[in-house]
Design a protein around this motif. Structure first.
Motif, PDB file in Angstrom:
ATOM      1  N   PHE A  37      60.708  49.373  46.969  1.00  0.00           N
ATOM      2  CA  PHE A  37      59.898  48.326  46.323  1.00  0.00           C
ATOM      3  C   PHE A  37      58.442  48.800  46.238  1.00  0.00           C
ATOM      4  O   PHE A  37      58.052  49.780  46.876  1.00  0.00           O
ATOM      5  CB  PHE A  37      59.974  47.013  47.119  1.00  0.00           C
ATOM      6  CG  PHE A  37      59.525  47.152  48.561  1.00  0.00           C
ATOM      7  CD1 PHE A  37      58.222  46.894  48.924  1.00  0.00           C
ATOM      8  CD2 PHE A  37      60.425  47.565  49.542  1.00  0.00           C
ATOM      9  CE1 PHE A  37      57.813  47.037  50.242  1.00  0.00           C
ATOM     10  CE2 PHE A  37      60.021  47.712  50.859  1.00  0.00           C
ATOM     11  CZ  PHE A  37      58.715  47.451  51.206  1.00  0.00           C
ATOM     12  N   ARG A  38      57.662  48.078  45.476  1.00  0.00           N
ATOM     13  CA  ARG A  38      56.222  48.365  45.372  1.00  0.00           C
ATOM     14  C   ARG A  38      55.471  47.531  46.402  1.00  0.00           C
ATOM     15  O   ARG A  38      55.604  46.301  46.431  1.00  0.00           O
ATOM     16  CB  ARG A  38      55.735  48.038  43.963  1.00  0.00           C
ATOM     17  CG  ARG A  38      54.254  48.285  43.821  1.00  0.00           C
ATOM     18  CD  ARG A  38      53.755  48.037  42.421  1.00  0.00           C
ATOM     19  NE  ARG A  38      52.319  48.148  42.393  1.00  0.00           N
ATOM     20  CZ  ARG A  38      51.585  48.110  41.309  1.00  0.00           C
ATOM     21  NH1 ARG A  38      52.157  47.977  40.134  1.00  0.00           N
ATOM     22  NH2 ARG A  38      50.267  48.216  41.387  1.00  0.00           N
ATOM     23  N   LEU A  39      54.685  48.202  47.235  1.00  0.00           N
ATOM     24  CA  LEU A  39      53.938  47.505  48.280  1.00  0.00           C
ATOM     25  C   LEU A  39      52.922  46.552  47.658  1.00  0.00           C
ATOM     26  O   LEU A  39      52.193  46.927  46.726  1.00  0.00           O
ATOM     27  CB  LEU A  39      53.216  48.530  49.169  1.00  0.00           C
ATOM     28  CG  LEU A  39      52.340  47.970  50.286  1.00  0.00           C
ATOM     29  CD1 LEU A  39      53.185  47.259  51.345  1.00  0.00           C
ATOM     30  CD2 LEU A  39      51.527  49.079  50.934  1.00  0.00           C
ATOM     31  N   ASN A  40      52.863  45.365  48.204  1.00  0.00           N
ATOM     32  CA  ASN A  40      51.911  44.365  47.730  1.00  0.00           C
ATOM     33  C   ASN A  40      50.553  44.616  48.405  1.00  0.00           C
ATOM     34  O   ASN A  40      50.324  44.199  49.544  1.00  0.00           O
ATOM     35  CB  ASN A  40      52.446  42.974  48.073  1.00  0.00           C
ATOM     36  CG  ASN A  40      51.576  41.882  47.496  1.00  0.00           C
ATOM     37  OD1 ASN A  40      50.765  42.138  46.603  1.00  0.00           O
ATOM     38  ND2 ASN A  40      51.724  40.691  48.006  1.00  0.00           N
ATOM     39  N   CYS A  41      49.689  45.347  47.711  1.00  0.00           N
ATOM     40  CA  CYS A  41      48.377  45.664  48.305  1.00  0.00           C
ATOM     41  C   CYS A  41      47.350  45.881  47.197  1.00  0.00           C
ATOM     42  O   CYS A  41      47.688  45.876  46.018  1.00  0.00           O
ATOM     43  CB  CYS A  41      48.471  46.895  49.198  1.00  0.00           C
ATOM     44  SG  CYS A  41      48.654  48.425  48.299  1.00  0.00           S
ATOM     45  N   ARG A  42      46.099  46.091  47.608  1.00  0.00           N
ATOM     46  CA  ARG A  42      45.018  46.210  46.621  1.00  0.00           C
ATOM     47  C   ARG A  42      44.717  47.657  46.234  1.00  0.00           C
ATOM     48  O   ARG A  42      43.659  47.940  45.675  1.00  0.00           O
ATOM     49  CB  ARG A  42      43.753  45.538  47.161  1.00  0.00           C
ATOM     50  CG  ARG A  42      43.867  44.016  47.201  1.00  0.00           C
ATOM     51  CD  ARG A  42      42.518  43.360  47.401  1.00  0.00           C
ATOM     52  NE  ARG A  42      42.361  42.846  48.748  1.00  0.00           N
ATOM     53  CZ  ARG A  42      41.413  43.217  49.608  1.00  0.00           C
ATOM     54  NH1 ARG A  42      40.515  44.112  49.256  1.00  0.00           N
ATOM     55  NH2 ARG A  42      41.358  42.698  50.812  1.00  0.00           N
ATOM     56  N   ALA A  43      45.625  48.602  46.552  1.00  0.00           N
ATOM     57  CA  ALA A  43      45.391  50.012  46.200  1.00  0.00           C
ATOM     58  C   ALA A  43      45.332  50.169  44.683  1.00  0.00           C
ATOM     59  O   ALA A  43      46.042  49.476  43.958  1.00  0.00           O
ATOM     60  CB  ALA A  43      46.507  50.882  46.774  1.00  0.00           C
ATOM     61  N   ALA A  44      44.492  51.116  44.217  1.00  0.00           N
ATOM     62  CA  ALA A  44      44.335  51.311  42.777  1.00  0.00           C
ATOM     63  C   ALA A  44      45.618  51.885  42.170  1.00  0.00           C
ATOM     64  O   ALA A  44      45.981  51.559  41.040  1.00  0.00           O
ATOM     65  CB  ALA A  44      43.157  52.244  42.525  1.00  0.00           C
ATOM     66  N   ILE A  45      46.298  52.758  42.926  1.00  0.00           N
ATOM     67  CA  ILE A  45      47.558  53.321  42.423  1.00  0.00           C
ATOM     68  C   ILE A  45      48.731  52.583  43.069  1.00  0.00           C
ATOM     69  O   ILE A  45      48.639  52.185  44.235  1.00  0.00           O
ATOM     70  CB  ILE A  45      47.674  54.834  42.734  1.00  0.00           C
ATOM     71  CG1 ILE A  45      47.260  55.101  44.194  1.00  0.00           C
ATOM     72  CG2 ILE A  45      46.858  55.667  41.785  1.00  0.00           C
ATOM     73  CD1 ILE A  45      47.758  56.408  44.733  1.00  0.00           C
ATOM     74  N   PRO A  46      49.836  52.406  42.331  1.00  0.00           N
ATOM     75  CA  PRO A  46      50.977  51.714  42.931  1.00  0.00           C
ATOM     76  C   PRO A  46      51.576  52.517  44.070  1.00  0.00           C
ATOM     77  O   PRO A  46      51.734  53.739  43.948  1.00  0.00           O
ATOM     78  CB  PRO A  46      51.979  51.586  41.771  1.00  0.00           C
ATOM     79  CG  PRO A  46      51.456  52.375  40.650  1.00  0.00           C
ATOM     80  CD  PRO A  46      50.077  52.821  40.938  1.00  0.00           C
ATOM     81  N   LEU A  47      51.855  51.884  45.176  1.00  0.00           N
ATOM     82  CA  LEU A  47      52.508  52.547  46.302  1.00  0.00           C
ATOM     83  C   LEU A  47      53.958  52.080  46.346  1.00  0.00           C
ATOM     84  O   LEU A  47      54.228  50.914  46.638  1.00  0.00           O
ATOM     85  CB  LEU A  47      51.790  52.210  47.613  1.00  0.00           C
ATOM     86  CG  LEU A  47      50.428  52.878  47.792  1.00  0.00           C
ATOM     87  CD1 LEU A  47      49.705  52.316  49.001  1.00  0.00           C
ATOM     88  CD2 LEU A  47      50.589  54.387  47.935  1.00  0.00           C
ATOM     89  N   ILE A  48      54.864  52.993  46.020  1.00  0.00           N
ATOM     90  CA  ILE A  48      56.289  52.655  45.999  1.00  0.00           C
ATOM     91  C   ILE A  48      56.882  53.123  47.322  1.00  0.00           C
ATOM     92  O   ILE A  48      56.730  54.290  47.702  1.00  0.00           O
ATOM     93  CB  ILE A  48      57.019  53.349  44.820  1.00  0.00           C
ATOM     94  CG1 ILE A  48      56.238  53.176  43.516  1.00  0.00           C
ATOM     95  CG2 ILE A  48      58.445  52.825  44.699  1.00  0.00           C
ATOM     96  CD1 ILE A  48      56.081  51.761  43.041  1.00  0.00           C
ATOM     97  N   LYS A  49      57.527  52.193  48.008  1.00  0.00           N
ATOM     98  CA  LYS A  49      58.018  52.486  49.358  1.00  0.00           C
ATOM     99  C   LYS A  49      59.532  52.528  49.421  1.00  0.00           C
ATOM    100  O   LYS A  49      60.211  51.890  48.632  1.00  0.00           O
ATOM    101  CB  LYS A  49      57.539  51.395  50.340  1.00  0.00           C
ATOM    102  CG  LYS A  49      56.056  51.374  50.567  1.00  0.00           C
ATOM    103  CD  LYS A  49      55.673  50.344  51.631  1.00  0.00           C
ATOM    104  CE  LYS A  49      56.077  50.766  53.034  1.00  0.00           C
ATOM    105  NZ  LYS A  49      55.500  49.866  54.068  1.00  0.00           N
TER     106      LYS A  49
END
Ligand SMILES: C[S@@+](CC[C@H](N)C(=O)[O-])C[C@H]1O[C@@H](n2cnc3c(N)ncnc32)[C@H](O)[C@@H]1O
Length: 246
Positions: A220-232
């Motif tokens: 899933f994609r982490l729900n956070c404010r990072a500029a790039i999507p973090l897929i976990k």
């Protein structure tokens, strides 16, 4: 706002929150990462009563408090300061002396938590330093480490024989397209990012660290404010080998 909520808000204000945490009297911390709606994806047991759990790299303590809420007796570890993270030499000037326990302590007190927080690096985890645990939880840490394989070896060493570890890490979606090859890329755009792994690399590292069974349970994609999507990806390692060579 009630006077009780106002008092909680005053404790929260002025701290730099990494985690969004629900506190008493309807106050929520303004976190950089909000795990709340994604907790179910990590596969924690609903009922953790009677279990000993370890939260590796706890930061503000979201996962430690979540496991405690489910009934576990929880130990949490983290470095004393973000300045102690594995910065590549070229980026060491980015090191900021931010005390990782400051927000944790406030949340701990306001939640009336009994989580035991120890200042310790994952590199120093061992049965001799912390004992063994039924559930070992590690999330969003390996990408920041020079030596993720050693960290996983230590995680395996502190996982009880009948226990399991949950390892939930960002992975590189492009590397993941190469037919399950355990590929990794060196370097991230951030100063404390060392590696981007494929899911196959993370699984192979967990196996090499000593988990006989490694299962994938979610992506899933982490729900956070990072500029790039973090897929976990969430991996669950069980059947830890008791001693190297077995
Ligand atoms: C991205 S945050 C992840 C926080 C939390 N585990 C989560 O999933 O939301 C990274 C955390 O790893 C910690 N950390 C970095 N290097 C560490 C090490 N060698 N041992 C233990 N913790 C470390 C940092 O201090 C920080 O709290």
């Amino acid at each position: 706002m009630t006077p009780e909520a106002q008092a909680v808000l005053e404790r929260v204000t002025g701290l730099d929150w990494y985690h969004t945490i629900d506190l008493p009297h309807g106050v929520t911390t303004p976190g950089y990462v909000d795990h709340r709606a994604q907790v179910a994806l990590y596969g924690l047991p609903d009922d953790m009563r009677g279990l000993r759990a370890l939260d590796v790299a706890t930061y503000d303590g979201f996962w430690a408090f979540e496991m405690e809420r489910r009934g576990a007796e929880v130990t949490a570890i983290d470095l004393e300061s973000l300045a102690q993270c594995d910065f590549p030499r070229r980026f060491r000037h980015h090191a900021v002396d931010y005390q990782t326990g400051a927000a944790f302590q406030v949340a701990h007190e306001l939640l009336g938590s009994r989580v035991e927080r120890k200042v310790m690096s994952v590199y120093d985890l061992s049965p001799a330093t912390v004992g063994t645990f039924d559930v070992v939880f590690l999330s969003d840490l390996l990408l920041h480490l020079r030596d993720p394989a050693l960290a996983l070896e230590n995680v395996c060493a502190v996982t009880a024989p009948a226990g399991f570890a949950i390892v939930a890490e960002p992975y590189n979606v492009d590397l993941d397209r190469f037919g399950g090859l355990p590929l990794s890329q060196f370097g991230f755009e951030q100063a404390v990012g060392w590696w981007q792994h494929s899911v196959a690399t993370l699984k192979t590292m967990m196996w090499a660290a000593g988990f006989d069974n490694v299962e994938e349970t979610a992506r899933f994609r982490l729900n956070c404010r990072a500029a790039i999507p973090l897929i976990k990806v969430v991996l669950r390692g069980s059947c830890p080998i008791v001693a190297p060579g077995q």
